[in-house]
Design a protein around this motif. Structure first.
Motif, PDB file in Angstrom:
ATOM      1  N   ARG A  46      -3.599   3.189  -3.879  1.00  0.00           N
ATOM      2  CA  ARG A  46      -3.373   3.777  -2.286  1.00  0.00           C
ATOM      3  C   ARG A  46      -2.149   4.010  -2.165  1.00  0.00           C
ATOM      4  O   ARG A  46      -1.548   4.920  -1.355  1.00  0.00           O
ATOM      5  N   GLN A 210      -4.391   6.559   6.552  1.00  0.00           N
ATOM      6  CA  GLN A 210      -5.050   6.333   4.844  1.00  0.00           C
ATOM      7  C   GLN A 210      -4.625   7.311   4.104  1.00  0.00           C
ATOM      8  O   GLN A 210      -4.927   8.403   4.917  1.00  0.00           O
ATOM      9  N   VAL A 211      -4.546   6.886   3.003  1.00  0.00           N
ATOM     10  CA  VAL A 211      -4.684   7.737   1.551  1.00  0.00           C
ATOM     11  C   VAL A 211      -6.337   8.091   1.044  1.00  0.00           C
ATOM     12  O   VAL A 211      -6.700   6.700   0.909  1.00  0.00           O
TER      13      VAL A 211
END
Length: 226
Positions: A46, A210-211
């Protein structure tokens, strides 16, 4: 290259790319005179967008190291430990015992995260083999550290893979992260900002969306900027 000026404890990055640009300048200044071997940046999944900026700044290869937290039964965000490539596992002290987690429950959680880890690595690499870490300076990058569990298992894994030097670099983390990461085996720890008090990684970002997997793949496939 001289070190950029320190940031205030309450500094907020616009997004992960902004954080990566700042961190990249700090890492570049730190490794400019380092002659311990060729450098490679590994982004904990991430943290891929941050790692991309760091690799661009240092002008080196970029690869990923997927680390999966082993969540407690019924409390998936409460990490009992973590696992990464090569089945390197770190368990958080006696947390499973204190939570009353049985061996069977822990093994089931470990097996589940192992499967997810394998799937993620296959997607991120698209058939590419992991780059060799033997006799290389490895810079481990994430978008921030809270407990340090994932980074600890990452340090263990790259040491086992033959890294000559391990540098942990993150945009944000608590003040005790320096001591914690050195105790985990890092040779050097670089952090852009240490909020006081520290509540969560997201407090240092205006945009902490969020990635997604596609964003990680894009970061890995993008060639270094000149």
């Amino acid at each position: 290259m001289s070190q950029p000026p320190p940031l205030s404890a309450d500094h907020v990055f616009r997004n992960r790319r902004d954080a990566g640009v700042d961190l990249g300048q700090r890492v570049r200044a730190a490794v400019d005179s380092d002659d311990r071997g060729p450098i490679i940046v590994l982004g904990l999944a991430r943290g891929g967008p941050v790692a991309r900026e760091v690799a661009d700044a240092v002008d080196c290869e970029l690869d990923t190291l997927v680390v999966r937290k082993i969540g407690a039964p019924g409390q998936p965000e409460f990490a009992m430990g973590a696992i990464t490539h090569g089945n390197h596992v770190v368990v958080n002290d006696d947390i499973p015992r204190r939570l009353g987690v049985t061996t069977a429950q822990f093994d089931a959680a470990l097996a589940r995260e192992s499967r997810i880890l394998a799937d993620r690595e296959a997607r991120y690499r698209a058939g590419r083999e992991p780059l060799s870490l033997a006799d290389r300076v490895v810079i481990l990058v994430d978008d921030g550290l809270a407990t340090g569990t994932s980074m600890s298992v990452a340090i263990d894994a790259v040491r086992a893979a033959g890294a000559s030097r391990v540098i942990v670099a993150v945009p944000t983390g608590p003040t005790d992260i320096f001591e914690q990461m050195r105790a985990a085996g890092a040779d050097q720890v670089i952090v852009s900002v240490t909020p006081t008090p520290f509540h969560a990684v997201g407090q240092s970002y205006a945009d902490f969306t969020q990635v997604g997997d596609d964003e990680v793949v894009t970061a890995l496939e993008r060639p270094n900027r000149p």
